[in-house]
Design an enzyme around this catalytic site. Structure first.
Site, PDB file in Angstrom:
ATOM      1  CG  HIS A   1      -3.844  -3.430   2.977  1.00  0.00           C
ATOM      2  ND1 HIS A   1      -2.907  -2.883   3.824  1.00  0.00           N
ATOM      3  CD2 HIS A   1      -4.382  -2.388   2.299  1.00  0.00           C
ATOM      4  CE1 HIS A   1      -2.885  -1.568   3.687  1.00  0.00           C
ATOM      5  NE2 HIS A   1      -3.767  -1.242   2.765  1.00  0.00           N
TER       6      HIS A   1
ATOM      7  CB  CYS B   1      -1.003  -0.038   1.145  1.00  0.00           C
ATOM      8  SG  CYS B   1      -2.341   1.167   0.905  1.00  0.00           S
TER       9      CYS B   1
ATOM     10  CD  GLU C   1      -1.548  -5.595   5.618  1.00  0.00           C
ATOM     11  OE1 GLU C   1      -1.271  -5.926   4.453  1.00  0.00           O
ATOM     12  OE2 GLU C   1      -2.042  -4.484   5.910  1.00  0.00           O
TER      13      GLU C   1
END
Ligand code: MN
Length: 238
Positions: free
Chosen positions: A214, A109, A216
């Site tokens: 994202h 990001c 994660e």
């Protein structure tokens, strides 16, 4: 047995409380992938930053604040979220040191946007507001962040394709800015249907990849996200 790769994780900044922090999701993504994440400090001394680039096996550039548009020659838009010149400086110095050491990098990001700016590219400051012309997808999803919302098309001749083995995947999306002019040192390796750059490869690194989504927040459910962390850790083990 081989030592685990030690991955330096760029700190996130809570400027109101003058604290550094990091979302555990980044750390756990690396741990699950077999690496050892270490949260980096805010350093100013360029020699110390060079030492970090030498000593760590790989690096993760995390999400967070907007990049200061003065770094790409634009005035601050009133659409801007918080900026952090201190964070921009650390990340610029560290990224330049990493380039010299040819260490593996994964950017996420803001991490991707920062790398584009450091290498001379620009950002679209407001893809959701008045300047969203041409944007047809919802890039700031309102649904839970661990559920992907839009497709991306992946370039076949790319590191990302080598890692995922697919030319189209679904990703989540939580960004209000995007890449404008792509830096010459980057290759666009994935785009959304409304033509935003969703992933880049860093030409001067053996392993340099950055994504607009994202992973994660996805890796528990999504093998593609897990594969990105694993690829970083594997590259860092060499
Ligand atoms: Mn998106």
């Amino acid at each position: 047995m081989k030592n685990k790769a030690i991955i330096g994780v760029l700190p996130q900044l809570n400027s109101k409380e003058k604290k550094i922090w990091v979302s555990p999701a980044y750390m756990n993504g690396i741990i699950e992938a077999g690496g050892l994440p270490v949260l980096l400090p805010f350093l100013k001394d360029k020699k110390d930053i060079k030492t970090l680039a030498k000593q760590f096996d790989g690096f993760l550039f995390t999400g967070g604040q907007d990049v200061n548009p003065s770094l790409y020659g634009q005035p601050l838009c009133n659409c801007s979220n918080e900026i952090s010149p201190k964070r921009d400086q650390l990340e610029e110095d560290l990224f330049n040191a990493i380039l010299k050491e040819n260490k593996p990098v994964l950017g996420i990001c803001r991490g991707m946007q920062l790398i584009n700016v450091v290498l001379g590219g620009t950002l679209k400051q407001d893809i959701l507001g008045v300047k969203k012309i041409g944007m047809t997808l919802q890039h700031d999803q309102k649904t839970p962040f661990n559920i992907p919302v839009h497709d991306i098309n992946i370039l076949k001749e790319s590191l990302l394709y080598q890692i995922l083995g697919q030319d189209k995947i679904l990703v989540n999306s939580m960004h209000h800015q995007g890449i404008g002019k792509l830096a010459e040192g980057l290759l666009s390796v994935a785009t959304s249907v409304d033509d935003l750059v969703e992933a880049v490869q860093i030409k001067d690194l053996d392993f340099g990849l950055a994504v607009q989504w994202h992973p994660e927040l996805l890796w528990r459910l999504d093998t593609n996200a897990h594969k990105l962390f694993t690829a970083l850790v594997k590259a860092a083990e060499k």
